[in-house]
Design a protein around this motif. Structure first.
Motif, mmCIF file in Angstrom:
data_model
loop_
_atom_site.group_PDB
_atom_site.id
_atom_site.type_symbol
_atom_site.label_atom_id
_atom_site.label_comp_id
_atom_site.label_asym_id
_atom_site.label_seq_id
_atom_site.Cartn_x
_atom_site.Cartn_y
_atom_site.Cartn_z
ATOM 1 N N ALA A 1 0.831 -1.213 0.000
ATOM 2 C CA ALA A 1 0.000 0.000 0.000
ATOM 3 C C ALA A 1 0.862 1.258 0.000
ATOM 4 O O ALA A 1 0.603 2.212 0.722
ATOM 5 C CB ALA A 1 -0.914 -0.004 1.210
ATOM 6 N N GLY A 2 1.915 1.204 -0.769
ATOM 7 C CA GLY A 2 2.686 2.425 -1.002
ATOM 8 C C GLY A 2 3.568 2.879 0.147
ATOM 9 O O GLY A 2 4.219 3.913 0.055
ATOM 10 N N THR A 3 3.614 2.104 1.242
ATOM 11 C CA THR A 3 4.532 2.560 2.310
ATOM 12 C C THR A 3 5.810 1.759 2.195
ATOM 13 O O THR A 3 5.786 0.571 1.905
ATOM 14 C CB THR A 3 3.930 2.302 3.698
ATOM 15 N N ARG A 4 6.917 2.409 2.491
ATOM 16 C CA ARG A 4 8.197 1.707 2.418
ATOM 17 C C ARG A 4 8.500 1.152 3.804
ATOM 18 O O ARG A 4 8.504 1.890 4.774
ATOM 19 C CB ARG A 4 9.280 2.712 1.998
ATOM 20 N N GLN A 5 8.732 -0.151 3.839
ATOM 21 C CA GLN A 5 9.052 -0.699 5.162
ATOM 22 C C GLN A 5 10.552 -0.667 5.401
ATOM 23 O O GLN A 5 11.334 -0.917 4.497
ATOM 24 C CB GLN A 5 8.564 -2.134 5.242
ATOM 25 N N GLU A 6 10.889 -0.367 6.658
ATOM 26 C CA GLU A 6 12.321 -0.265 6.990
ATOM 27 C C GLU A 6 12.846 -1.623 7.420
ATOM 28 O O GLU A 6 13.366 -1.752 8.507
ATOM 29 C CB GLU A 6 12.490 0.720 8.145
ATOM 30 N N LEU A 7 12.662 -2.641 6.622
ATOM 31 C CA LEU A 7 13.132 -3.954 7.077
ATOM 32 C C LEU A 7 14.610 -4.118 6.747
ATOM 33 O O LEU A 7 15.132 -3.501 5.834
ATOM 34 C CB LEU A 7 12.327 -5.060 6.401
ATOM 35 N N ASP A 8 15.230 -4.980 7.522
ATOM 36 C CA ASP A 8 16.654 -5.205 7.336
ATOM 37 C C ASP A 8 16.831 -6.277 6.262
ATOM 38 O O ASP A 8 16.409 -7.416 6.429
ATOM 39 C CB ASP A 8 17.223 -5.679 8.677
ATOM 40 N N GLU A 9 17.500 -5.903 5.128
ATOM 41 C CA GLU A 9 17.643 -6.851 4.013
ATOM 42 C C GLU A 9 18.414 -8.086 4.445
ATOM 43 O O GLU A 9 18.085 -9.206 4.064
ATOM 44 C CB GLU A 9 18.394 -6.208 2.826
ATOM 45 N N VAL A 10 19.472 -7.863 5.243
ATOM 46 C CA VAL A 10 20.311 -9.016 5.628
ATOM 47 C C VAL A 10 19.453 -10.075 6.318
ATOM 48 O O VAL A 10 19.565 -11.261 6.040
ATOM 49 C CB VAL A 10 21.429 -8.534 6.581
ATOM 50 N N SER A 11 18.542 -9.594 7.243
ATOM 51 C CA SER A 11 17.741 -10.579 7.979
ATOM 52 C C SER A 11 16.899 -11.387 7.009
ATOM 53 O O SER A 11 16.807 -12.618 7.106
ATOM 54 C CB SER A 11 16.812 -9.867 8.959
#
Length: 2038
Positions: free
Chosen positions: A1815-1825
């Motif tokens: 829904a158009g929000t950017r999640q701040e997830l950690d790519e490495v995880s």
């Protein structure tokens, strides 16, 4: 009012005001002027002096009121003392003229009085400056006195006092004249004038030598005369005068005869005492002029003289001081006792006189010995008293010595009672022989002496509980032996009863078996009573007395004997009325006497049973109690006829019988005697109106029926005062006796109402009336209405038919009973009944409202209001109010007006403002008028009091009246003469009520509010200046209210200084300190409130006051040194009033809480001074005698040296209670410091901060003091203090154990105090120490051993030895422990020892574990090196006793299990109790088990774990144990030779015991369950499940597992503490492991059995069987899931689909959890990943979606980017869990394979979806995880999950995208993950990745190659990339390898440097060079052919390589090892992930 604040009077403003305002204005100006003059410079004052003097003198003529004239005089004096004095003579002349004036009109009086006051004030301030004008002045004043009325005489006396104090010795010429004048005033008819004359004479005696020499006799006679007809204030003032003069006569060092020109005779102590004795014995009738009746011996001394003289004795001794008393005690004692000896028959001629005189003597002794002597001197005094008793006992003439003995015994009892256990040395001293003495007096012929001796024994037992059982045994033994002596039977039965009464004050109790002995003896006495007529009365009384006293021991003791008691009760009364008739005709006078005595005793015993054993009063018991009651009531009705027959000997027994029956009926519910209510009511009515009661003793009947607040205005005697004990006799009036023990021996075992003094029952004739009144209320409320009406009419008639004094008595009784009836009905919300009932009640009350007796009017007003309340009808209430209005308007006499004005107030009080405001207006109007009636102060007092009630009840309705009321109050305060103190007291109550009503409104800023506020403050100021103490108390409580509502407007400094002056003025002589207890209470209540808000300010103001104060206030030297806090501690030591002491403690606690941390040294010094002050008296006997090494001797001895510097001690001999409080304060200070700066518990930091700023102060720097204080307290004589000291020691050990010693690394700071700790503990383990002290000491021992402070085993052995000794002591079991206390006390001690050992064992095991894991070593190398405690040392210490301990622990747990069973299993419990408790004391024992079971459980579990449930006990099943065998001893063959249990059974029993106790406790956690118990319980379960055998039990019994999980779920829900939740999760994990093991085991055994059979036929093991269904409540897995979801959702609410709205992923930002949260989540995930292994394949399929959802959810919610590419702990845990789930064997099992594959693919899709923005929000997830998660899927599942193209493609894309991210750490991690994928053995998985990604990797590396790396992270990226390529080279097939090597070599070689470049290269380039070279060296030999061909094709590369190798030859040799090292460490840190979850 602001206009009044100027130096000169603002006359303009003044003239515009009305009359009342003018007075206010003047007063305010004068108040301001007083402060201003002191602050203004001398020159400014002189400038305006003339005008000011004129203004002040003109005020003299404006008839100023009392407070104003006082201030006016004060200001004049100050003005002259600061300014010029030349006009002062004119002023004096002017005043003298005013006094001489012939004008006698009342309006001129205030001016005359003001002139008198001014003269006093001027002379006081200016003194000798005024030269010899004083002779004229004094002459003039004395002349004026002849014609003055009482106010004038009062003011003249006070003025003369001031003149004398100002002039000092210069006034000698006038002394005789003043003395003459004061003599006449001392016997004035106005009490206020008497007080003033006493003050004047007190001042005079400072200089007038003749008063205490030649005229001493006449002064004494004069004082005795003055006591006649005096009131409380006069007695206080005159006794102070008399006492001081007599003391002066003894101390005075006479100036040589020349100075006084008359020979002064020395006065000896004997003469002075003789003088006082004369007053006491003969009153004021002179010495020789004995009148006729005196000679005949008929008249007796009036009580008020005797009481006054008694107070004078106390003042006399207090003035001489404690040291004097100590020296002369023997003489003083013999004199005081002789006052009640037979040589002075006057004092004891009647029983009544004797009782009153004895009270006076007791008071003298108590106030002097108890108040002035320290503990050491008190012990000496007790010996003297004992000597006196010994001498008196030998006197043959009983009458001569009996009263002296009673006084001596009571004082001895009180002394020992107040000394508590500090009196132990006194009783051990055989030369004093106290116990023998007292016990032998028990046989004295006089009954009152026998009772006094019994009471003295009671006091000894309460003070020293260790003596209780021996004394009881001794008395029982004597009683049995001397059964045939009447004195012995009564004496020893009194003693036993008194001792039984002491049991409830001794928590340790008496052995249970004593109950049986006493019961048997009582039965024996009752049965043998008839055998010998000489003894029958005594034996009957003794038997019932013992039974009644036995009842006070409570249900536990009584329940066993109840049947026998009920049987005796049944036999005492005839069965039927017919038998009663025959009895009546048969007996004679003597038999009836005995019968009545017996029946009264039986009634008393049953009464005692009902009031003390309420729990036993079941329906069944009540049915047994009832049958004799009808007969008892019948006998009541027959008594009068029996009396007629047999005459007066039966009079007293019949009264006693009546009273006992009434008392019992009051306690029983009225339903139980419904049938004969009417009979009882008739008897009551007859009693109340009986013709033979002659005395109207209103004061014992009515106060209960009046309202507490109303009593305050009646008489100071009804209030609490310090002299209550002797003043009571004046209250009761002359004909009535005070209470005394001989009137009712049965009260000896009752708990006394007023603290610790001897019970004081009233004579039976009075107490029967009192009981009848009370019972009438109950019975009248329960009879039928017709009956009720009849009886009320009858009572009304009985008043009409009597006359005179008789009528008053009857009216008093009747009104009391009706009042009691109304009170009962109102209390039980009942109703009065039909209307005709109102008339008689109304008539009765109305008559009483107009009675001359003020108390009766007061009670009637209360009844009046209760009547309205009970009728509850608006019209009726209005009519009542109207009656009062009419009466008040018409009546002129004071009596009617006072009664009805109070009636109005009471109506308001009970009916909450009779609602209509019109009523309020008329009430207030009438009361206003009455309160201004200056002709009758009484009417003013009552009207104002009533007004205060109305203000209180009307609340907000009253706002409209606030202003007029306030101005009325101020007007009266300014005008009512000070001689009418009671009016001022009522005014104070009004002001107080008004302030409360206005409340927070007083903070406002409006003009009206500020006017109100100023008036309130003004009112307080007027009252503060009032000479009357109670008015001052009112002022203080008003200021306290104001401070609560408007704190900014109360001047704190003046308030505090006022409070301190009152308190500390008095702390010199405690008995004379503000004589008013109520004033001291008010001061402390106010202080307590002030320090809650502003402790620091209050403390500063107090010290400031002390510094500024004139030298007059000597005691303040004290406050300068020890501050307000120290002064309060001193006061606490001297005060005896409970409420006051409580307030002092609260005040000190508040001060400590807010200031202790800032004034640390000060507080610690205070506590230390209090504790050390007594140390000289504590003969320290605990120097260590058991030391092994001689060298230590010095240590322990030095601990005990007491510093004796010459400085006087701020605290002299504080009592033990004060020292206990000081020890508690030390603990509080430590707790306060915990919440403050960390440096308090860190010595290095503290020392550093102290260096920086010397004002810093930290607790750790005072450690030596803390230890010293704890030591002093722990080794004292007082048991309470020992307990406090041990508690302090425990707190110190716990708080300071871990603080390292900076100077000796590896050691801690407490280590240097080992000797002190050892020495403090040792005395607590001696044989005579009470069990509670030993139990506390065990706790300290275990804390000390467990704290790890002492590392050397030899040092530890000292304390360990103490525990070993107590273990040996308790092994004998409950039987052999001390017989001094109740069995539950030995239970307490045994369990304390077992708990202490358990704590030590737990710590030892923990340390042993930690040492096994080298990561956690707690000791640094050197400390292990220096031969200190090894990890097993402590364990070895415990091991020696472990066999014994384990057996005792198991026994204790078994006991606990039995005790916690619900009550319905009571019948199944063992009859003789458990291993450590007896069946009878099980209730008391429970609490001790509750305190200790948890640690014992944990220790037992650890022990069972250590044996692994495989070793049998060494003496398992052997009956010859060191402990006696009890049926409950855990699984031991009993002596009856029962079959020995198999080890398996034994283990099972033990396992279920531990599990059962834990589950029982955890499933219903009580609110008071401590955290320690819960944690210990969970740790025990963990320990239990650590070993295979219990796990197999839990695994095989699924219901058990589910039960345990449900219980743990509850614990997690109800307890928020993370540590408890983590411990619970650990147990859950172990339960799941157990289930897994069980499933594996079943599968394995099935495979072995069906080896040959077809695989298909294998049954399904695990949950879910072959259907996959899990039934909630029957499924272990389901229970676990519930619990884990609970934990996860509480930490991450987003996981709950219900909460987030949809099961999909919601775009919230990922979050970091707290450390505790992360731990909990990780633990829950570990459990989830274990679950599939417990299920069958189908089952695993049904739970898999849930588990995956939760695990991936945690990953999604907590994947936060952290610096350095780390993973958060929760992500790591979820990845670990994923790996566990994915590699589960279920994924490959054929039945579940396909379902799992589908589900796992969906899970992977979910993970991949996390990347895509929703829904158009950017999640701040950690790519490495997320990448790691993808890698885990790729590597851990079977290839078919991840190799389907769509998924594989998405995965590869993610890797590609990540490689493009600029963040270097992300790249490094990506390379590492790829490396692991590339190396995956299955090509189907790894090849697609290799094909897609290698090209971009090589590109990246070449790019770096071009750029040359700048920093370490780029270097790392490069190294990781190369590793990936190298891995590829290794995987590649032969034909492709050469291409790869060809790619790799140029890149590596390009980083090589030649020798020139090497020198100048950066460290990063050099590292690269080394890395490249090393890799080349490895690759070359491995793939030599490819290597060679590449080298050949490119010469440039070859040359570079050779140059690098050559140039590097030397450095390579050096570098290779280091480079290897760096590479390894790099590998370790960066490839941690791999070790973690791949």
């Amino acid at each position: 009012m602001e206009l009044a604040h100027s130096l000169l009077l603002n006359e303009e403003a003044y003239n515009q005001l009305g009359e009342v305002q003018k007075a206010e204005f003047i007063f305010d100006w004068l108040r301001y002027l007083e402060k201003l003059l002191l602050a203004t410079s001398r020159s400014d004052v002189r400038e305006k002096q003339k005008t000011l003097v004129e203004q002040l003198l003109s005020l003299l003529n404006s008839s100023p009121g009392p407070p104003t004239r006082k201030l006016l005089a004060k200001n004049l004096a100050i003005l002259y003392s600061i300014g010029d004095t030349f006009s002062v003579y004119e002023t004096i002349d002017k005043c003298n003229d005013l006094i001489r004036s012939k004008d006698d009109s009342p309006s001129y009086l205030p001016t005359k009085l003001a002139a008198v006051v001014c003269l006093g004030s001027l002379y006081k301030k200016l003194g000798r400056i005024l030269g010899n004008t004083f002779t004229d002045t004094v002459g003039n004043i004395l002349k004026a006195m002849k014609s003055a009325e009482s106010q004038g005489r009062y003011e003249i006396m006070l003025s003369l006092q001031n003149i004398l104090s100002g002039l000092g010795a210069a006034a000698t010429p006038c002394h005789r004249d003043v003395y003459k004048a004061a003599r006449s005033c001392l016997t004035d008819r106005s009490m206020a004038v008497r007080c003033a004359a006493a003050k004047c004479l007190l001042e005079l005696q400072n200089e007038a030598i003749f008063m205490w020499s030649t005229d001493l006799d006449s002064v004494a006679t004069l004082c005795f005369k003055s006591f006649e007809g005096s009131n409380y204030d006069v007695r206080i003032s005159v006794s102070k005068l008399l006492g001081t003069v007599l003391a002066k006569a003894i101390i005075s060092k006479h100036p040589g005869a020349a100075a006084s020109r008359q020979s002064v005779r020395r006065v000896s102590l004997e003469e002075v005492l003789e003088l006082l004795g004369t007053g006491f014995l003969r009153g004021s009738s002179g010495f020789l002029r004995a009148s006729g009746d005196m000679l005949k011996g008929t008249s007796s001394v009036s009580r008020d003289v005797r009481v006054g003289v008694t107070q004078a004795y106390v003042v006399f001794v207090s003035t001489l001081g404690g040291a004097w008393l100590e020296k002369n005690f023997a003489a003083f004692l013999s004199h005081t006792l002789s006052l009640v000896s037979q040589s002075h028959p006057k004092a004891t001629q009647t029983q009544i006189d004797a009782v009153c005189s004895r009270r006076c003597v007791s008071f003298i002794l108590r106030a002097t010995v108890g108040g002035l002597l320290g503990e050491k001197a008190q012990i000496a005094a007790a010996k003297d008293i004992c000597q006196a008793i010994w001498k008196l006992k030998k006197v043959m003439d009983v009458a001569a010595s009996q009263h002296m003995l009673v006084c001596a015994l009571q004082e001895l009892g009180n002394l020992i009672h107040s000394l508590g256990t500090t009196a132990a040395p006194l009783l051990q001293d055989s030369s004093a022989g106290i116990l023998d003495n007292v016990t032998s007096v028990t046989l004295h012929p006089s009954i009152s002496v026998r009772l006094a001796a019994a009471w003295c024994l009671h006091c000894i037992a309460v003070a020293l509980p260790a003596y209780l059982t021996p004394l009881l045994d001794r008395c029982l033994e004597r009683l049995t032996v001397l059964k045939s002596s009447p004195e012995a039977v009564t004496g020893f039965s009194f003693a036993v009863a008194a001792l039984l009464g002491a049991v409830k004050h001794c928590p340790l109790g008496i052995p249970h078996g004593k109950g049986k002995i006493i019961m048997t003896l009582a039965e024996d006495l009752l049965c043998s009573a008839a055998q010998n007529s000489r003894l029958s009365a005594q034996r009957t009384q003794a038997g019932w007395l013992l039974i009644a006293a036995l009842m006070t021991l409570g249900p536990a003791f009584v329940s066993h004997h109840l049947a026998r008691v009920l049987l005796l009760w049944k036999c005492v009364f005839p069965v039927s009325p017919k038998d009663l008739e025959t009895e009546k005709s048969r007996g004679d006078s003597f038999t009836w006497q005995v019968t009545l005595e017996g029946r009264a005793g039986a009634l008393c015993a049953i009464k005692s049973f009902v009031s003390h054993c309420g729990d036993l009063l079941t329906e069944e018991v009540i049915q047994h109690l009832l049958p004799p009651l009808p007969c008892a009531v019948d006998l009541l009705t027959l008594l009068s006829s029996i009396l007629k027959t047999y005459g007066s000997p039966l009079k007293t027994p019949s009264v006693v019988y009546r009273q006992r029956l009434y008392e019992l009926l009051i306690l029983l519910p009225p339903e139980t005697y419904e049938g004969y209510l009417c009979a009882v009511l008739r008897e009551l009515a007859a009693d109340l109106t009986a013709p033979d009661v002659q005395v109207a003793a209103s004061t014992f009947l009515l106060p209960r029926l009046c309202h507490q607040d109303d009593l305050l205005m009646l008489s100071p005697l009804l209030q609490d005062t310090d002299h209550r004990f002797i003043e009571e006799q004046l209250l009761l009036g002359n004909g009535i006796a005070c209470g005394s023990l001989e009137y009712d021996p049965y009260s000896i075992y009752e708990k006394d109402v007023e603290g610790d003094s001897v019970p004081k029952p009233l004579p039976p004739t009075l107490s029967v009336i009192s009981s009848a009144v009370k019972l009438f209320g109950v019975v009248c409320a329960h009879v039928g209405e017709a009956q009720r009406l009849l009886i009320l009419e009858r009572l009304l008639d009985s008043i009409k038919h009597t006359k005179g004094a008789r009528q008053q008595v009857v009216q008093l009784h009747v009104v009391s009973s009706v009042s009691s009836f109304l009170k009962y009905v109102a209390g039980s919300k009942g109703h009065l009944g039909p209307e005709e009932m109102r008339r008689p009640v109304l008539a009765l009350v109305m008559g009483a409202l107009e009675s001359p007796n003020p108390l009766l009017r007061c009670a009637a007003a209360e009844a009046w209001a209760r009547l309205a309340q009970v009728v509850d009808d608006g019209a009726f209430t209005a009519a009542l109010a109207q009656v009062s209005f009419d009466k008040l308007k018409s009546a002129r006499d004071a009596v009617t007006r006072t009664g009805h004005s109070l009636a109005l107030g009471s109506l308001y009080r009970y009916l909450g403002g009779i609602s209509s405001s019109q009523h309020l207006n008329s009430c207030v109007g009438i009361l206003y008028t009455l309160s201004q009636d200056s002709t009758s102060p009484d009417v003013q007092t009552w009207a104002l009091h009533s007004l205060s009630l109305i203000i209180d009840s009307a609340g907000p309705l009253y706002y409209t009246h606030a202003e007029p009321t306030l101005s009325l109050i101020i007007m009266l305060l300014l005008n009512v003469p000070p001689t009418h103190a009671e009016v001022h007291q009522s005014l104070g109550r009004c002001l107080n009520a008004l302030i409360t009503t206005l409340g927070p409104e007083l903070q406002g800023n409006g003009t009206s509010v500020s006017t109100l506020r100023t008036s309130c403050l003004l009112g307080c100021a007027v009252m503060q200046d009032n000479p009357d103490c109670l008015v001052q108390a009112q002022a203080i409580s008003c200021l306290q209210q104001l401070h609560m509502f408007a704190p900014r407007h109360v001047n704190l400094s003046s308030l505090v200084s006022c409070l301190c002056e009152i308190l500390l003025d008095n702390s010199v002589l405690v008995n004379l300190c503000s004589p008013y207890l109520l004033l001291r209470r008010a001061v402390l209540a106010c202080l307590r409130q002030l320090v809650q808000r502003e402790a620091a300010e209050v403390s500063e103001h107090a010290v400031m006051l002390a510094k500024d104060s004139r030298e007059e206030l000597t005691p303040d030297a004290n406050i300068r040194e020890v501050g307000l806090e120290g002064a309060l501690l001193t006061l606490l030591d001297q005060e005896t009033d409970g409420r006051l002491c409580h307030d002092i403690k609260e005040t000190l606690n508040h001060m400590l809480t807010s200031m202790a941390v800032d004034k640390l040294s000060f507080w610690l010094k205070l506590c230390k001074d209090v504790l050390a002050a007594s140390a000289d008296f504590t003969t320290v006997t605990c120097v260590d005698t058991m030391q092994e090494e001689e060298g230590d001797k010095g240590d322990d001895a030095s601990v005990l040296t007491i510093r004796n510097d010459g400085r006087p001690h701020p605290f002299t001999n504080p009592r033990w209670a004060t020292r206990v409080f000081a020890a508690e304060c030390v603990c509080r200070i430590i707790n306060q410091c915990e919440n403050a700066h960390s440096a308090h518990f860190d010595i290095a930091l503290a020392q550093e901060m102290k260096k920086r700023d010397s004002r810093n102060d930290f607790l750790v720097l005072h450690l030596a003091d803390l230890i010293r204080m704890a030591f002093m307290a722990a080794t004292d004589h007082s048991d309470q203090l020992r307990l406090s000291g041990l508690e302090t020691l425990l707190v110190v050990i716990r708080r300071f154990a871990a603080i390292p010693e900076p100077e000796f690394p590896g050691h801690v700071i407490l280590e240097q105090y080992q000797a002190n700790v050892g020495a403090a503990l040792r005395p607590a383990f001696t044989s005579e120490t009470p069990p509670d002290v030993t139990a506390k000491a065990c706790q300290v021992c275990s804390a000390w051993i467990a704290s790890g402070v002492v590392s050397d085993l030899n040092d530890l052995r000292r304390v360990h030895q103490l525990l070993v000794a107590s273990l040996t002591k308790i092994q004998v079991g409950k039987e052999a422990l001390s017989h001094l206390y109740n069995e539950s006390a030995s239970t307490m001690e045994i369990l304390a020892v077992l708990k202490a050992w358990a704590e030590v064992y737990i710590i030892a095991v923990e340390r042993h574990k930690n040492h096994k894991q080298p990561l956690k070593t707690t000791f640094s190398e050197e400390s292990v090196g220096n031969g200190s405690i090894s990890s097993d040392g402590l364990l070895d210490l415990v091991h020696a006793d472990l066999g014994t301990l384990s057996r005792l622990w198991l026994a204790a747990l078994q006991d606990f299990a039995l005790l916690t069973l619900p009550s319905e299993f009571a019948s199944q419990l063992p009859v003789e109790g458990g291993a450590f408790y007896t069946a009878e004391t099980s209730e008391n024992a429970k609490s001790h088990y509750y305190n200790s079971w948890a640690f014992i459980l944990h220790a037992t579990a650890l022990w069972l774990t250590s044996t692994g449930f495989v070793v049998a006990d060494p003496d398992e099943g052997a009956p010859n144990l060191s402990r006696p065998v009890t049926p409950t001893s855990m699984c031991q063959g009993s002596s009856s030779g029962a079959p020995v249990k198999s080890p398996e059974d034994v283990y099972t029993e033990r396992f279920h015991l531990i599990l059962g106790i834990s589950v029982e406790f955890l499933c219903s956690l009580r609110s008071d369950a401590t955290m320690e118990s819960i944690t210990a319980c969970l740790h025990a379960l963990q320990a239990l499940l650590d070993v295979p055998w219990p796990r197999s039990k839990i695994g095989s019994d699924q219901d058990l597992g589910i039960e345990l999980l449900n219980v743990l779920h509850r614990v997690i829900l109800t307890r928020e503490s993370p540590s408890i939740q983590l411990a619970s999760l650990e147990v859950v994990r172990q339960v799941i492991c157990a289930a897994q093991e069980h499933v594996k085991e079943k599968r394995r055994s099935a495979e072995v059995d069906d080896g040959a059979a077809e695989k298909e036929t294998l049954p399904e093991f695990g949950e879910g069987k072959d259907t996959g269904g899990l039934v909630p409540g029957k499924s272990l897995v389901f229970a676990t899931l519930e619990l884990c979801v609970c934990i996860l959702v509480r930490q991450l609410p987003e996981l709950n689909p219900k909460l987030t709205g949809s099961p999909g992923v919601k775009a919230t930002k990922p979050q970091m959890l707290s450390e505790d949260g992360s731990r909990l989540v990780s633990a829950a995930l570990v459990i989830l990943s274990e679950l599939p292994a417990v299920c069958s394949p189908e089952g695993s399929t049904s739970i898999l979606p849930t588990i995956l959802y939760l695990t991936i959810g945690v990953l999604r919610e907590t994947a936060v980017k952290l610096p350095g590419g780390q993973l958060s702990s929760t992500v790591a845990a979820s990845l670990q869990a994923l790996k566990g789930i994915l590699s589960s064997p279920m994924a490959r099992a054929e039945k579940s394979h396909t379902a799992w594959t589908d589900l796992l693919r969906s899970a992977l899709t979910t993970v991949l979806d996390c990347w895509d923005p929703v829904a158009g929000t950017r999640q701040e997830l950690d790519e490495v995880s997320l990448l790691t998660a993808v890698t885990v899927f790729t590597l851990s599942t079977s290839p078919e999950v991840t190799t389907i193209p769509c998924l594989q493609k998405r995965c590869i894309e993610k890797f590609k995208a990540t490689l493009e991210i600029k963040d270097p750490m992300v790249q490094i991690k990506t390379y590492q993950l790829l490396l692991s994928i590339f190396q995956y053995p299955n090509p189907a998985v790894s090849y697609p990745y290799i094909y897609s990604l290698v090209a971009s990797i090589v590109e990246k590396l070449q790019e770096i190659d071009k750029r040359k790396p700048e920093d370490t992270t780029e270097l790392q990226i490069f190294q990781e990339g190369i590793k990936v390529l190298e891995a590829l080279v290794a995987i590649a097939e032969e034909q492709h390898r050469s291409q790869l090597v060809a790619c790799l070599l140029p890149i590596l070689i390009s980083f090589l440097l030649d020798e020139n470049a090497l020198g100048s290269a950066t460290s990063i380039m050099r590292n690269l060079h080394d890395f490249a070279l090393q890799n080349l060296m490895q690759i070359g030999p491995q793939y030599s052919s490819v290597f060679k061909s590449v080298m050949a094709s490119s010469p440039a590369l070859k040359a570079r390589l050779e140059a690098a190798i050559k140039g590097n030859q030397e450095s390579v040799k050096l570098k290779i090892p280091t480079s290897k090292h760096t590479k390894n460490s790099g590998k370790n840190s960066s490839i941690q992930l791999k070790t973690n979850f791949l």
